[in-house]
Scaffold this motif. Structure first.
Motif, PDB file in Angstrom:
ATOM      1  N   GLU B  61     -58.656  12.317  77.696  1.00  0.00           N
ATOM      2  CA  GLU B  61     -58.669  13.720  78.122  1.00  0.00           C
ATOM      3  C   GLU B  61     -59.781  13.881  79.146  1.00  0.00           C
ATOM      4  O   GLU B  61     -60.926  13.498  78.879  1.00  0.00           O
ATOM      5  CB  GLU B  61     -58.911  14.622  76.909  1.00  0.00           C
ATOM      6  CG  GLU B  61     -58.794  16.095  77.250  1.00  0.00           C
ATOM      7  CD  GLU B  61     -59.203  16.994  76.081  1.00  0.00           C
ATOM      8  OE1 GLU B  61     -58.954  16.622  74.906  1.00  0.00           O
ATOM      9  OE2 GLU B  61     -59.795  18.057  76.358  1.00  0.00           O
ATOM     10  N   ILE B  62     -59.425  14.411  80.292  1.00  0.00           N
ATOM     11  CA  ILE B  62     -60.428  14.551  81.355  1.00  0.00           C
ATOM     12  C   ILE B  62     -60.551  16.005  81.786  1.00  0.00           C
ATOM     13  O   ILE B  62     -59.567  16.624  82.181  1.00  0.00           O
ATOM     14  CB  ILE B  62     -60.069  13.678  82.584  1.00  0.00           C
ATOM     15  CG1 ILE B  62     -59.967  12.199  82.181  1.00  0.00           C
ATOM     16  CG2 ILE B  62     -61.113  13.851  83.686  1.00  0.00           C
ATOM     17  CD1 ILE B  62     -59.526  11.265  83.308  1.00  0.00           C
ATOM     18  N   ARG B  63     -61.753  16.514  81.700  1.00  0.00           N
ATOM     19  CA  ARG B  63     -62.018  17.863  82.211  1.00  0.00           C
ATOM     20  C   ARG B  63     -62.562  17.713  83.624  1.00  0.00           C
ATOM     21  O   ARG B  63     -63.591  17.067  83.827  1.00  0.00           O
ATOM     22  CB  ARG B  63     -63.049  18.550  81.298  1.00  0.00           C
ATOM     23  CG  ARG B  63     -63.591  19.852  81.836  1.00  0.00           C
ATOM     24  CD  ARG B  63     -62.947  21.033  81.141  1.00  0.00           C
ATOM     25  NE  ARG B  63     -63.461  22.284  81.639  1.00  0.00           N
ATOM     26  CZ  ARG B  63     -63.732  23.323  80.866  1.00  0.00           C
ATOM     27  NH1 ARG B  63     -63.566  23.247  79.558  1.00  0.00           N
ATOM     28  NH2 ARG B  63     -64.152  24.462  81.376  1.00  0.00           N
ATOM     29  N   GLU B  64     -61.863  18.290  84.573  1.00  0.00           N
ATOM     30  CA  GLU B  64     -62.264  18.134  85.977  1.00  0.00           C
ATOM     31  C   GLU B  64     -63.143  19.292  86.419  1.00  0.00           C
ATOM     32  O   GLU B  64     -62.747  20.445  86.293  1.00  0.00           O
ATOM     33  CB  GLU B  64     -61.018  18.079  86.872  1.00  0.00           C
ATOM     34  CG  GLU B  64     -60.079  16.936  86.534  1.00  0.00           C
ATOM     35  CD  GLU B  64     -58.731  17.055  87.260  1.00  0.00           C
ATOM     36  OE1 GLU B  64     -58.678  17.632  88.360  1.00  0.00           O
ATOM     37  OE2 GLU B  64     -57.731  16.571  86.697  1.00  0.00           O
ATOM     38  N   VAL B  65     -64.327  18.966  86.931  1.00  0.00           N
ATOM     39  CA  VAL B  65     -65.203  20.008  87.482  1.00  0.00           C
ATOM     40  C   VAL B  65     -65.818  19.492  88.787  1.00  0.00           C
ATOM     41  O   VAL B  65     -66.055  18.296  88.930  1.00  0.00           O
ATOM     42  CB  VAL B  65     -66.376  20.411  86.539  1.00  0.00           C
ATOM     43  CG1 VAL B  65     -65.914  21.201  85.355  1.00  0.00           C
ATOM     44  CG2 VAL B  65     -67.172  19.202  86.086  1.00  0.00           C
ATOM     45  N   THR B  66     -66.041  20.406  89.700  1.00  0.00           N
ATOM     46  CA  THR B  66     -66.764  20.015  90.917  1.00  0.00           C
ATOM     47  C   THR B  66     -67.866  21.040  91.128  1.00  0.00           C
ATOM     48  O   THR B  66     -67.593  22.213  91.381  1.00  0.00           O
ATOM     49  CB  THR B  66     -65.819  19.964  92.137  1.00  0.00           C
ATOM     50  OG1 THR B  66     -64.692  19.166  91.797  1.00  0.00           O
ATOM     51  CG2 THR B  66     -66.509  19.338  93.340  1.00  0.00           C
ATOM     52  N   LEU B  67     -69.100  20.591  90.972  1.00  0.00           N
ATOM     53  CA  LEU B  67     -70.230  21.501  91.077  1.00  0.00           C
ATOM     54  C   LEU B  67     -70.681  21.629  92.532  1.00  0.00           C
ATOM     55  O   LEU B  67     -70.457  20.730  93.334  1.00  0.00           O
ATOM     56  CB  LEU B  67     -71.396  20.980  90.233  1.00  0.00           C
ATOM     57  CG  LEU B  67     -71.081  20.744  88.752  1.00  0.00           C
ATOM     58  CD1 LEU B  67     -72.296  20.202  88.033  1.00  0.00           C
ATOM     59  CD2 LEU B  67     -70.613  22.040  88.090  1.00  0.00           C
ATOM     60  N   GLN B  68     -71.315  22.745  92.816  1.00  0.00           N
ATOM     61  CA  GLN B  68     -71.818  22.955  94.175  1.00  0.00           C
ATOM     62  C   GLN B  68     -72.783  21.829  94.558  1.00  0.00           C
ATOM     63  O   GLN B  68     -72.729  21.272  95.641  1.00  0.00           O
ATOM     64  CB  GLN B  68     -72.526  24.313  94.266  1.00  0.00           C
ATOM     65  CG  GLN B  68     -73.006  24.682  95.658  1.00  0.00           C
ATOM     66  CD  GLN B  68     -71.865  24.737  96.661  1.00  0.00           C
ATOM     67  OE1 GLN B  68     -70.796  25.288  96.385  1.00  0.00           O
ATOM     68  NE2 GLN B  68     -72.067  24.135  97.825  1.00  0.00           N
ATOM     69  N   ARG B  69     -73.652  21.492  93.626  1.00  0.00           N
ATOM     70  CA  ARG B  69     -74.581  20.373  93.800  1.00  0.00           C
ATOM     71  C   ARG B  69     -74.877  19.802  92.431  1.00  0.00           C
ATOM     72  O   ARG B  69     -74.902  20.536  91.449  1.00  0.00           O
ATOM     73  CB  ARG B  69     -75.939  20.864  94.364  1.00  0.00           C
ATOM     74  CG  ARG B  69     -75.992  21.020  95.825  1.00  0.00           C
ATOM     75  CD  ARG B  69     -77.440  21.035  96.319  1.00  0.00           C
ATOM     76  NE  ARG B  69     -78.164  22.247  95.981  1.00  0.00           N
ATOM     77  CZ  ARG B  69     -78.008  23.409  96.604  1.00  0.00           C
ATOM     78  NH1 ARG B  69     -77.134  23.523  97.577  1.00  0.00           N
ATOM     79  NH2 ARG B  69     -78.730  24.459  96.264  1.00  0.00           N
TER      80      ARG B  69
END
Lengths: 124, 222
Positions: B61-69
């Motif tokens: 199970e993969i939770r995808e997140v992309t943070l600003q930094r």
């Protein structure tokens, strides 16, 4: 003109719109094979859409092989919109090819079906 | 920007092998620009990893997140609410981001990229090194071309005898940094005044000497 009924068509404005993610998602969802049908090289309405798609297809093929999935499951052909008979021929050819490889390991969970060593073995 | 390349996917699969529930965290800054760890790369890598694991009969199970930094505590904290529900964080930021994740959370933070160098785009899909962060910039003396980075030997008084037809002996595809500097100084009309002058021995204490480097701005510090 009939093409195999298992082929599901997805229309896009140009193969230049095909992203590596679209191709990978199809495999993630358990598709046995994907065929990208682009215009003839040199005849892209947007000039280089099909050439860009070609590079992406090559990239995804490499990634598939690292995932243990036979990269032959992904194919790209070039033909014009007026070549209906050719399309039928390609759809049948791809279907036969994928059928010979078998169902996707994503569905069967049977593990790696492809390794670089295997590819080298086939070549030699 | 800080450039990076994705690790071979086999290696990433090996790294995440012990886990069944992970966060895949990208970064919207440098690594997004060099197409290694942005939102798009998060989506593609997540799909590839799920595909590989599904085909091995052990889903992840993969939770995808992309943070600003990922190099700033306030952004790293944005996954606090759900980080505890996962077994590990696979960060595809540069090495800085991975370490911030590790400092902030008690679950393992593992890298998905190999961080490379400080550089810029040469053309679409090609990046090249420009700066080694020596901490004592001399670009005003060398026509805006860095001798530390562009000269394979980091010579301050070049070129060396290995310069041939503007190319470096290390690799004929590498341009001789000092040839570039000389050509540039001539163009600027600074050759006579600058090139004759020898560089004194460089103080490297601002570079890789003395352990961890730090910048403290008392006017900004809280």
């Amino acid at each position: 003109m009939d093409y195999p009924s298992n082929v599901k068509l997805i229309r896009i404005p140009c193969t230049g719109r095909v992203d590596a993610l679209h191709l990978m998602k199809a495999f993630e969802e358990g598709m046995d094979g994907v065929c990208v049908a682009g215009c003839l090289e040199g005849e892209c309405h947007f000039l280089t859409g099909n050439l860009r798609a070609k590079k992406r297809v090559e990239y995804v093929k490499k990634v598939l092989s690292t995932l243990g999935i036979n990269p032959e499951r992904l194919q790209m052909y070039n033909l014009s919109a007026a070549m209906g008979a050719k399309f039928v021929e390609i759809a049948s050819e791809v279907t036969d090819k994928i059928r010979a490889i078998g169902p996707s390991p994503v569905k069967t969970g049977r593990g790696r079906e492809f390794a670089e060593e295997q590819k080298e073995g086939e070549e030699s | 920007m800080i450039t990076a390349e994705i690790k071979p996917i086999e290696e990433i699969l090996e790294i995440i092998e012990p886990y069944d529930k992970i966060i895949l965290a990208g970064c919207k800054e440098c690594v997004a620009v060099c197409a290694a760890g942005g939102e798009k790369e998060v989506q593609f890598l997540a799909s590839a990893l799920r595909t590989a694991r599904k085909s091995n009969g052990r889903e992840v199970e993969i939770r995808e997140v992309t943070l600003q930094r990922q190099c700033d505590p306030e952004y790293v904290e944005q996954i606090r609410d759900f980080a505890g529900d996962y077994q590990a964080i696979l960060s595809i930021a540069c090495g800085v981001g991975v370490q911030y994740m590790a400092e902030h959370y008690t679950i393992p933070a593992v890298p998905g990229l190999n961080t490379a160098f400080m550089g810029g785009a040469v053309q679409q899909g090609v990046w090249s090194e420009k700066c080694q962060g020596c901490g004592n910039c001399v670009l005003h003396l060398t026509g805006g071309i860095c001798p530390i980075t562009r000269c394979s030997k980091s010579l301050l008084n070049g070129p060396c005898g290995g310069s041939s037809n503007g190319k470096c002996e290390v690799n004929p595809e590498i341009e001789c940094g000092w040839q570039l500097i000389i050509d540039r100084l001539k163009l600027l009309g600074e050759f006579e005044s600058r090139y004759a002058e020898l560089f004194p021995i460089k103080d490297w204490s601002t570079s890789r000497d003395g352990g961890l480097r730090k910048i403290v701005r008392e006017d900004l510090k809280q």
